[in-house]
Scaffold this active site. Structure first.
Site, PDB file in Angstrom:
ATOM      1  N   LEU A  86       0.849  -1.190   0.000  1.00  0.00           N
ATOM      2  CA  LEU A  86       0.000   0.000   0.000  1.00  0.00           C
ATOM      3  C   LEU A  86       0.886   1.242   0.000  1.00  0.00           C
ATOM      4  CD1 LEU A  86      -2.449  -1.567   2.573  1.00  0.00           C
ATOM      5  CD2 LEU A  86      -3.036  -0.969   0.212  1.00  0.00           C
ATOM      6  N   PRO A  87       0.314   2.429  -0.204  1.00  0.00           N
ATOM      7  CA  PRO A  87       1.187   3.605  -0.318  1.00  0.00           C
ATOM      8  C   PRO A  87       2.062   3.849   0.915  1.00  0.00           C
ATOM      9  CG  PRO A  87      -0.990   4.097  -1.179  1.00  0.00           C
ATOM     10  CD  PRO A  87      -1.082   2.735  -0.550  1.00  0.00           C
ATOM     11  N   LYS A 189      15.245   0.395   2.772  1.00  0.00           N
ATOM     12  CA  LYS A 189      14.497   0.880   1.588  1.00  0.00           C
ATOM     13  C   LYS A 189      14.489   2.414   1.534  1.00  0.00           C
ATOM     14  CE  LYS A 189      11.630   1.153  -1.843  1.00  0.00           C
ATOM     15  NZ  LYS A 189      12.026   0.850  -3.216  1.00  0.00           N
ATOM     16  N   LYS A 258       7.865  10.785  -0.131  1.00  0.00           N
ATOM     17  CA  LYS A 258       7.502  10.133   1.141  1.00  0.00           C
ATOM     18  C   LYS A 258       8.665   9.290   1.661  1.00  0.00           C
ATOM     19  CE  LYS A 258       5.816   6.210   0.581  1.00  0.00           C
ATOM     20  NZ  LYS A 258       6.198   4.815   0.470  1.00  0.00           N
TER      21      LYS A 258
END
Ligand code: NDP
Length: 313
Positions: A86-87, A189, A258
């Site tokens: 998901l985002p 990440k 983000k």
């Protein structure tokens, strides 16, 4: 240094042998091909892949195309493995809230979102209290890497849960490595992506300055790529997406900004010094505000072009 969650022996999965089920939540640019790899593998092994997506038509299309089973959230909760892509961690948390009461001890939740380490540790603790294992397993390599089964998968979690999950992670991953306790995958990440963003912006800055000096950009990029200043971004993004003005939608700029913000949050949490990363996070946010969130991340280059009054073509 973050404290790891105290290990607990999870019960083995309650699956009927030979009928392993894995559920996948979020069939976006990444989730769709990742769930397709899982479905193909499980079908060959006599198991099944259940899929759910907010826009239900995508789950039905996935089932028709890849042999997965479009399912309700209640049905998903009974699976042996639950994947989410998901985002952000905020959306994942809302699914943990919804599914937790229906999860069975022994289930493993694998979050492939590029999320926040702090959220992973919180969610893992809540799941562990219900006997459910958790791995943060974000990926790198884009939709093409997912389709080819060659994604880099960086996994945070305990060794035993990782070993139990490794075969399923290998359906879409070419390099699948455990990098530490819960949260570590998200931490790696975030660094990966802020580096990618930094390289993209810096090669664009360099090329914009060269254009203003009257240099021919096509051979200049070729020679840079044969030299020590090259990067993944200079080799794979500039001539393919920028010079052609294609900017093909693969990875949204809002998601990259983000991720850079997560890298910055993590750095501040451990009080490390990373001025270049901090600047990259701010620059990516500025580019996002200037060119938009829902465009491909390569469009961040348009902001560098605008502040230099040139087009990189
Ligand atoms: P997309 O925007 O393509 O897909 C997002 C998915 O999340 C869709 O399935 C969407 O459903 C669903 N979704 C969004 N908001 C909600 C919500 N509030 N409730 C329920 N479902 C929701 O994103 P990507 O697949 O590109 O990215 C997913 C994650 O993977 C991100 O964390 C990203 O940073 C990471 N990532 C992306 C890469 C890429 O190249 N694209 C590469 C590596 C990692 P719907 O279909 O209904 O909109």
């Amino acid at each position: 240094m973050w404290a790891s969650l105290s290990p607990m022996t999870l019960p083995e999965t309650a699956a009927t042998p030979g009928h392993l089920t894995a559920a996948f939540i979020g069939l976006g640019a990444m989730g769709e091909p990742m769930a397709a790899q899982l479905a193909r593998h499980l079908k060959a092994e006599g198991g099944s892949a259940l899929v759910w997506n907010r826009t239900a038509g995508k789950a039905e299309a996935h089932a028709a195309q890849h042999g997965s089973v479009a399912s309700s959230l209640n049905e998903l909760a009974r699976a042996d493995f639950i994947f989410s892509c998901l985002p952000t961690s905020a959306e994942v948390e809302s699914f943990v809230d919804q599914l937790l009461p229906g999860l069975r001890p022994g289930t493993v939740w694998i979050d492939c979102t590029s999320g926040r380490p702090a959220a992973a540790r919180e969610q893992a603790a809540r799941l562990l209290a219900a006997g459910v294992g958790f791995l943060d397993a974000p990926v790198s390599g884009g939709p093409a890497g997912a389709r080819a089964g060659t994604l880099a998968v960086m996994v945070g979690g305990d060794e035993a849960t990782f070993e139990r999950s490794r075969a399923l992670l290998g359906t879409f991953g070419g390099t699948v490595l455990r990098v530490g306790p819960v949260g570590s995958g998200f931490a790696v990440k975030a660094v990966n992506n802020v580096l990618m963003g930094l390289h993209l912006l810096s090669v664009a800055e360099g090329l914009a300055s060269l254009k203003k000096q009257g240099v021919d950009l096509a051979p200049a990029l070729k020679v840079l790529n044969a030299g020590s200043g090259s990067s993944f971004s200079s080799q794979n993004k500039i001539s393919q997406q920028v010079f052609t003005r294609q900017f093909a939608p693969m990875f949204r700029l809002g998601l990259l900004a983000k991720d850079a913000g997560i890298a910055l949050e993590n750095i501040q949490e451990v009080q490390a010094s990373a001025p270049l990363i901090a600047q990259a996070a701010m620059l990516l946010r500025a580019a996002q505000a200037s060119v938009g969130s829902d465009v491909d991340h390569t469009e961040a280059v348009k902001w560098i072009e605008a502040i230099n009054g040139v087009e990189l073509s």
